[in-house]
Design an enzyme around this catalytic site. Sequence first.
Site, short mmCIF file in Angstrom:
data_model
loop_
_atom_site.label_atom_id
_atom_site.label_comp_id
_atom_site.label_asym_id
_atom_site.label_seq_id
_atom_site.Cartn_x
_atom_site.Cartn_y
_atom_site.Cartn_z
N ASP A 138 14.78 27.84 38.93
CA ASP A 138 14.81 29.01 39.98
C ASP A 138 13.35 29.09 40.66
O ASP A 138 12.46 28.78 39.87
CB ASP A 138 15.09 30.06 39.01
CG ASP A 138 15.37 31.63 40.21
OD1 ASP A 138 16.65 31.81 40.10
OD2 ASP A 138 14.75 31.73 41.06
N THR A 154 29.98 31.42 45.50
CA THR A 154 30.98 31.49 46.22
C THR A 154 30.49 31.30 47.79
O THR A 154 29.75 32.09 48.41
CB THR A 154 31.61 32.89 46.24
OG1 THR A 154 31.83 33.16 44.80
CG2 THR A 154 32.95 33.24 47.14
N LEU A 167 33.98 34.48 36.44
CA LEU A 167 33.51 35.39 35.25
C LEU A 167 33.50 36.71 35.74
O LEU A 167 32.81 36.90 36.91
CB LEU A 167 32.43 34.63 34.49
CG LEU A 167 31.20 34.33 35.26
CD1 LEU A 167 30.16 35.44 35.32
CD2 LEU A 167 30.42 33.17 34.32
N LEU A 212 45.28 47.69 37.74
CA LEU A 212 46.08 48.99 38.22
C LEU A 212 45.75 50.29 37.59
O LEU A 212 46.23 51.10 37.59
CB LEU A 212 47.60 48.73 37.81
CG LEU A 212 48.48 47.60 38.69
CD1 LEU A 212 49.83 47.63 38.10
CD2 LEU A 212 48.35 47.93 40.23
N ALA A 228 43.71 53.29 38.56
CA ALA A 228 43.25 54.00 39.81
C ALA A 228 41.75 54.73 39.56
O ALA A 228 41.65 54.74 38.31
CB ALA A 228 44.20 55.17 40.20
N CYS A 259 31.02 41.19 43.62
CA CYS A 259 31.88 40.06 44.08
C CYS A 259 32.78 40.84 45.09
O CYS A 259 33.09 40.14 45.98
CB CYS A 259 32.53 39.52 42.90
SG CYS A 259 31.46 38.30 42.16
C1 UDX Z 1 35.18 40.14 39.60
C2 UDX Z 1 36.34 39.10 39.30
O1 UDX Z 1 37.01 39.89 38.33
C3 UDX Z 1 35.81 37.91 38.63
O2 UDX Z 1 36.94 37.29 38.56
C4 UDX Z 1 34.67 37.24 39.75
O3 UDX Z 1 34.12 36.27 39.36
C5 UDX Z 1 33.56 38.44 40.14
O4 UDX Z 1 34.16 39.57 40.66
P1 UDX Z 1 33.40 41.76 38.47
O5 UDX Z 1 32.65 42.26 39.64
O6 UDX Z 1 32.34 41.53 37.22
O7 UDX Z 1 34.48 40.58 38.43
O8 UDX Z 1 34.16 42.95 37.83
P2 UDX Z 1 35.72 43.63 37.64
O9 UDX Z 1 35.94 43.43 35.99
O10 UDX Z 1 36.50 42.63 38.29
O11 UDX Z 1 35.89 44.89 38.33
C6 UDX Z 1 35.48 44.86 39.63
C7 UDX Z 1 35.65 46.32 40.14
O12 UDX Z 1 37.11 46.72 40.46
C8 UDX Z 1 34.76 47.57 39.33
O13 UDX Z 1 34.20 48.41 40.30
C9 UDX Z 1 35.90 48.12 38.58
O14 UDX Z 1 35.32 49.40 38.18
C10 UDX Z 1 36.94 48.19 39.57
N1 UDX Z 1 38.50 48.18 39.01
C11 UDX Z 1 38.89 47.18 38.17
C12 UDX Z 1 39.22 49.11 39.43
O15 UDX Z 1 38.79 50.05 40.05
N2 UDX Z 1 40.36 49.18 38.71
C13 UDX Z 1 40.70 48.32 38.01
O16 UDX Z 1 42.15 48.26 37.75
C14 UDX Z 1 40.08 47.06 37.68
#
Ligand code: UDX
Length: 430
Positions: A35, A124, A154, A251, A253, A261
């Site tokens: 890094d 990405t 991940l 799903l 809410a 991401c």
């Molecule tokens: C996401 C993708 O899942 C992962 O595959 C990618 O590599 C990076 O982006 P991450 O951002 O770590 O991962 O979190 P994730 O668990 O997917 O949740 C993302 C957001 O969606 C969170 O703010 C979470 O609170 C929200 N969420 C998730 C909802 O509001 N409802 C859900 O049912 C699921």
Amino acid sequence: MTRKERRVGIIGIGYVGLVTGTCLAELGHSVVCMDIDAEKIAALREGEIPIYEPGLPELLKQNRERMIFTTSLEEVFDNCEIVFIAVDTPPTFTGDADLSRVFQVISSLPGLSSDSHILVMKSTVPVGTGTKISSELARQEAGSIDYVSNPEFLREGTAIDDFMNPDRIVIGSRNAGAGDKVAALYGKIDAPILKTNIPTAEMIKYASNAFLATKISFINEIANVCEEIGADVSVVANGMGLDQRIGHHFLNAGIGFGGSCFPKDVAALKQIAGNSGYHFQLLTAVIEVNELQKRRVVNKLKKHLGSLTDKTIALLGLAFKPDTNDLREASSIVLASRLLADGAYVKAYDPVAIPYAAKAVRGVLLCDDILAAVEGSDAAVLVTEWAEFAELPLEQMKKLMNHPLIIDGRNFLDPQQVRDAGFTYEGIGR
Ligand code: UDX
């Protein structure tokens, strides 16, 4: 090292880079982590980990002897045939991904010997970037460098398990031999490996994240309609999820998605489509619904409290989701600034993110525990579904609060239990 164990380089030791490097070491490979941030590298050499990720400190400790931390790109390329790029690609103000850090790496590749190398893109990057880079590398005649796209799926909070037990491993390459060498790094992992061309691999990443984000905005809109007609979105989501074509995941809410991401990747895919002349209508709506969803709590508070001027609101949770200290694009940031703009005082508690929150949520009084946050408040809003909040000290909270109102932004609490404790309860779509 056996023949199957390789020397692997990682450039960019942020979230994805550090998890990838540590997990590759766990698979038996020797990993050179590079890094440009000398302070971060010095800390990592001392065993200090700059991010909060359950299980990561233990895994890093176990594999420490197979990991080298350096600021030298030469050290990476002198020692490793396969080099991952895991630098960040933050959004620009247009929604395009900022690729400057990726191109900085490409332009500073050390004069390579005749040894062959494989550059593997974990960051990405917009569809088309890999093809551009691999043509550029061929033009530079920089020894022999192959390019492979190997997107990462991940999730923060469960990153190690996601890496070790993925649903699939995607490998996009022009040269099948290079793709096979990268696939072999994952030999000990039991998961389908999908080999494809570079743009297809890049698109799988964007399409997957955009689809999951769409699922969330969809269920959030269903929740908003449920509120109007007296249905319960949790039960609706369960009923939908039992249909195997829909499934239960993503799903829940709530008050919108955040993180490093989804917001960035959805905006980037919309932009990629737009730049190629296609207007991606659905994603425009997904983004807009998510922005509005973060603000809906403000109206719920006003419904119960009237004007929010001089009212005190306690936020329970600041991180964009539980088990992370990450505040990037967290719904809490938008919510806090809306409340402050309406003249409210805002207090907050988060089990992990408080030390990182001062800059992200300026003007918010950061507290050391739940009770300190709710003391003197007119309402408490559950923003992040941390396990600690499943058992709120409702009795003590009621004594300390000015007004017994709980808005459950993640439908995490048992409404009856909260009401039985003498609170007014409101969830999202329940
Ligand atoms: C996401 C993708 O899942 C992962 O595959 C990618 O590599 C990076 O982006 P991450 O951002 O770590 O991962 O979190 P994730 O668990 O997917 O949740 C993302 C957001 O969606 C969170 O703010 C979470 O609170 C929200 N969420 C998730 C909802 O509001 N409802 C859900 O049912 C699921």
